[in-house]
Design a protein around this motif. Structure first.
Motif, PDB file in Angstrom:
ATOM      1  N   GLU A 148       1.826  17.214   4.196  1.00  0.00           N
ATOM      2  CA  GLU A 148       1.048  16.200   3.165  1.00  0.00           C
ATOM      3  C   GLU A 148       0.277  14.942   2.769  1.00  0.00           C
ATOM      4  OE1 GLU A 148       4.660  16.035   0.866  1.00  0.00           O
ATOM      5  OE2 GLU A 148       6.028  18.041   1.774  1.00  0.00           O
ATOM      6  N   GLY A 149       0.037  14.771   3.607  1.00  0.00           N
ATOM      7  CA  GLY A 149      -0.762  12.875   3.648  1.00  0.00           C
ATOM      8  C   GLY A 149      -0.572  12.074   4.049  1.00  0.00           C
ATOM      9  N   TRP A 150       0.778  12.367   4.308  1.00  0.00           N
ATOM     10  CA  TRP A 150       1.833  10.781   3.996  1.00  0.00           C
ATOM     11  C   TRP A 150       1.942  10.166   5.653  1.00  0.00           C
ATOM     12  CZ3 TRP A 150       2.353   8.107  -0.490  1.00  0.00           C
ATOM     13  CH2 TRP A 150       2.099   9.648  -2.238  1.00  0.00           C
ATOM     14  N   TYR A 151       2.297   9.209   6.040  1.00  0.00           N
ATOM     15  CA  TYR A 151       2.472   9.013   6.995  1.00  0.00           C
ATOM     16  C   TYR A 151       3.498   7.226   6.663  1.00  0.00           C
ATOM     17  CZ  TYR A 151      -1.721  10.805   7.804  1.00  0.00           C
ATOM     18  OH  TYR A 151      -3.186  12.296   7.601  1.00  0.00           O
ATOM     19  N   LEU A 152       5.042   6.801   7.655  1.00  0.00           N
ATOM     20  CA  LEU A 152       5.501   6.206   7.784  1.00  0.00           C
ATOM     21  C   LEU A 152       5.254   5.354   8.141  1.00  0.00           C
ATOM     22  CD1 LEU A 152       8.757   8.150   8.810  1.00  0.00           C
ATOM     23  CD2 LEU A 152       7.067   7.824   6.170  1.00  0.00           C
ATOM     24  N   ARG A 153       5.675   3.550   7.628  1.00  0.00           N
ATOM     25  CA  ARG A 153       5.972   2.106   8.608  1.00  0.00           C
ATOM     26  C   ARG A 153       7.146   2.135   9.039  1.00  0.00           C
ATOM     27  NH1 ARG A 153       2.280  -0.385   4.245  1.00  0.00           N
ATOM     28  NH2 ARG A 153       0.709   0.504   5.181  1.00  0.00           N
ATOM     29  N   PRO A 154       7.536   1.084   9.622  1.00  0.00           N
ATOM     30  CA  PRO A 154       8.748   1.271  10.584  1.00  0.00           C
ATOM     31  C   PRO A 154       9.528   0.588   9.699  1.00  0.00           C
ATOM     32  CG  PRO A 154       6.867  -0.283  11.357  1.00  0.00           C
ATOM     33  CD  PRO A 154       6.331   0.551  10.228  1.00  0.00           C
ATOM     34  N   GLY A 206       0.596  -1.379  -0.117  1.00  0.00           N
ATOM     35  CA  GLY A 206       0.133   0.330  -0.352  1.00  0.00           C
ATOM     36  C   GLY A 206       0.539   1.117   0.132  1.00  0.00           C
ATOM     37  N   CYS A 207       2.843   0.898  -0.354  1.00  0.00           N
ATOM     38  CA  CYS A 207       2.736   2.499  -0.147  1.00  0.00           C
ATOM     39  C   CYS A 207       3.322   2.805  -1.328  1.00  0.00           C
ATOM     40  CB  CYS A 207       4.699   2.130   0.427  1.00  0.00           C
ATOM     41  SG  CYS A 207       3.909   2.088   2.749  1.00  0.00           S
ATOM     42  N   GLY A 208       2.905   3.496  -1.588  1.00  0.00           N
ATOM     43  CA  GLY A 208       3.213   4.365  -3.054  1.00  0.00           C
ATOM     44  C   GLY A 208       5.048   5.376  -3.168  1.00  0.00           C
ATOM     45  N   ARG A 209       5.599   5.000  -1.728  1.00  0.00           N
ATOM     46  CA  ARG A 209       6.682   5.611  -2.200  1.00  0.00           C
ATOM     47  C   ARG A 209       7.496   5.410  -0.550  1.00  0.00           C
ATOM     48  NH1 ARG A 209       5.765  12.448  -0.966  1.00  0.00           N
ATOM     49  NH2 ARG A 209       7.445  12.570  -2.068  1.00  0.00           N
ATOM     50  N   ALA A 254       8.802  11.310   9.642  1.00  0.00           N
ATOM     51  CA  ALA A 254       7.081  11.917   9.587  1.00  0.00           C
ATOM     52  C   ALA A 254       6.729  13.099  10.557  1.00  0.00           C
ATOM     53  CB  ALA A 254       6.524  10.823  11.147  1.00  0.00           C
ATOM     54  N   LYS A 255       6.868  14.129  10.767  1.00  0.00           N
ATOM     55  CA  LYS A 255       6.087  15.279  11.423  1.00  0.00           C
ATOM     56  C   LYS A 255       5.813  16.060  10.182  1.00  0.00           C
ATOM     57  CE  LYS A 255       6.506  17.726  14.897  1.00  0.00           C
ATOM     58  NZ  LYS A 255       7.567  17.983  15.596  1.00  0.00           N
ATOM     59  N   GLU A 256       6.973  15.685   9.208  1.00  0.00           N
ATOM     60  CA  GLU A 256       7.862  17.224   7.612  1.00  0.00           C
ATOM     61  C   GLU A 256       6.121  16.195   6.612  1.00  0.00           C
ATOM     62  OE1 GLU A 256      11.190  17.338   5.824  1.00  0.00           O
ATOM     63  OE2 GLU A 256      11.963  17.839   7.714  1.00  0.00           O
ATOM     64  N   LEU A 257       6.263  14.852   6.579  1.00  0.00           N
ATOM     65  CA  LEU A 257       5.275  14.143   5.796  1.00  0.00           C
ATOM     66  C   LEU A 257       4.090  14.319   6.294  1.00  0.00           C
ATOM     67  CD1 LEU A 257       7.824  11.217   4.552  1.00  0.00           C
ATOM     68  CD2 LEU A 257       7.469  13.305   3.200  1.00  0.00           C
ATOM     69  N   SER A 258       3.890  13.916   7.258  1.00  0.00           N
ATOM     70  CA  SER A 258       2.537  14.365   7.618  1.00  0.00           C
ATOM     71  C   SER A 258       2.004  15.308   7.375  1.00  0.00           C
ATOM     72  CB  SER A 258       2.301  14.304   8.712  1.00  0.00           C
ATOM     73  OG  SER A 258       2.897  15.092   9.609  1.00  0.00           O
ATOM     74  N   GLY A 273       8.511   3.044   4.602  1.00  0.00           N
ATOM     75  CA  GLY A 273       7.715   3.043   3.451  1.00  0.00           C
ATOM     76  C   GLY A 273       6.966   4.273   3.689  1.00  0.00           C
ATOM     77  N   ILE A 274       6.149   4.682   2.525  1.00  0.00           N
ATOM     78  CA  ILE A 274       5.726   5.972   2.899  1.00  0.00           C
ATOM     79  C   ILE A 274       4.197   5.189   1.875  1.00  0.00           C
ATOM     80  CG2 ILE A 274       5.642   8.752   2.201  1.00  0.00           C
ATOM     81  CD1 ILE A 274       8.150   8.204   1.413  1.00  0.00           C
ATOM     82  N   SER A 275       3.338   5.545   3.606  1.00  0.00           N
ATOM     83  CA  SER A 275       1.704   5.519   2.659  1.00  0.00           C
ATOM     84  C   SER A 275       0.570   6.716   2.557  1.00  0.00           C
ATOM     85  CB  SER A 275       1.183   4.144   3.098  1.00  0.00           C
ATOM     86  OG  SER A 275      -0.239   4.085   3.408  1.00  0.00           O
ATOM     87  N   ARG A 276      -0.362   6.437   2.137  1.00  0.00           N
ATOM     88  CA  ARG A 276      -1.183   7.432   2.494  1.00  0.00           C
ATOM     89  C   ARG A 276      -2.001   6.965   3.597  1.00  0.00           C
ATOM     90  NH1 ARG A 276      -1.094  12.660   0.829  1.00  0.00           N
ATOM     91  NH2 ARG A 276      -0.163  12.357  -1.417  1.00  0.00           N
ATOM     92  N   GLU A 277      -2.218   5.836   3.910  1.00  0.00           N
ATOM     93  CA  GLU A 277      -2.301   4.741   4.970  1.00  0.00           C
ATOM     94  C   GLU A 277      -2.159   4.973   6.939  1.00  0.00           C
ATOM     95  OE1 GLU A 277      -4.539   0.791   6.169  1.00  0.00           O
ATOM     96  OE2 GLU A 277      -2.698   0.717   4.955  1.00  0.00           O
ATOM     97  N   GLN A 278      -3.101   5.452   7.784  1.00  0.00           N
ATOM     98  CA  GLN A 278      -2.165   6.225   8.599  1.00  0.00           C
ATOM     99  C   GLN A 278      -2.410   4.740   9.374  1.00  0.00           C
ATOM    100  OE1 GLN A 278      -3.264   9.214  10.827  1.00  0.00           O
ATOM    101  NE2 GLN A 278      -2.059   9.668  12.039  1.00  0.00           N
ATOM    102  N   ILE A 279      -1.251   4.238   9.622  1.00  0.00           N
ATOM    103  CA  ILE A 279      -1.303   2.910  10.796  1.00  0.00           C
ATOM    104  C   ILE A 279      -0.879   3.071  12.548  1.00  0.00           C
ATOM    105  CG2 ILE A 279      -2.154   1.461   9.062  1.00  0.00           C
ATOM    106  CD1 ILE A 279       0.938   0.355   9.129  1.00  0.00           C
TER     107      ILE A 279
END
Ligand code: SF4
Length: 213
Positions: free
Chosen positions: A133-139, A74-77, A127-131, A187-193
């Protein structure tokens, strides 16, 4: 007791057993010495990611890893990431191993704990920078973990120009130099887990689809 000290004690193998006062004092003083001397640095770069049937593609870089694929589902980036405590930590451990072996062992554990904490801080900053723009990090997921071949370390370092930017290289057997360093893909995803700061190992979300295992 702060988390770095707790983790250093755990790395020393005390687990659930109480640490004696003398060792605790050695851990606390070694941690202070390390913090005063090391020069932490990190770098990251973001790439587009595509994946199909357990094969990941980042530009011309192809990675076959089922574990990494699951984590990046599910990560586009993806962020290529590297962090290091620099050569100072290695020098301190080397010096201590000649003079005082017990101190060298404690310094090893303290440096490992300090590095993990630093990586978690860096990841929080990214994570703070990307959030915004609506992106969220995986471990983070490092070469050598599970079926993510450690030889990918070379490509990761090259993409980051890690040698030039933060003085991080590797030996022929893919060991990082300085040794107290980490490379990883994040991983960088639009889905916030709700990922745990310390990663999947301590996360209670047992049914998570993206768990590193
Ligand atoms: S197990 Fe926890 S830390 Fe790991 S990917 Fe899932 S939510 Fe994130």
């Amino acid at each position: 007791m702060n988390r770095e000290i707790r983790e250093a004690i755990r790395y020393l193998g005390y687990g659930r057993h109480a640490i004696d006062e003398q060792t605790l004092a050695l851990v606390e003083c070694s941690m202070e010495e390390l913090k005063a001397k090391v020069r932490e640095r990190f770098i990251y770069r973001i790439f587009e990611l595509s994946q199909k049937d357990g094969v990941l593609q980042i530009g011309d870089w192809t990675i076959e890893s089922k574990g990494l694929s699951r984590n990046l589902k599910g990560c586009g980036r993806v962020a290529a990431f590297a962090a290091t405590l620099g050569t100072e930590a290695d020098q301190m451990i080397r010096r201590a191993s000649v003079m005082e072996m017990a101190k060298a062992v404690v310094l090893q554990s303290c440096a490992a704990a300090l590095l993990e904490e630093y990586c978690d801080d860096c990841q929080e900053e990214i994570a703070k920078e990307l959030s915004c723009e609506g992106w969220y990090l995986r471990p983070r997921f490092s070469p050598g973990y599970g079926d993510f071949d450690i030889r990918h370390q070379e490509k990761l370092l090259a993409l980051l120009q890690a040698d030039k930017k933060i003085g991080l290289t590797m030996t022929k057997s893919c060991m990082l130099t300085p040794t107290k360093s980490v490379t990883a893909l994040i991983g960088i995803s639009r889905e916030q887990i709700p990922c745990h700061r310390q990663g999947c190992e301590v996360c209670e979300k047992a049914d998570c689809l993206y768990r590193r295992a």
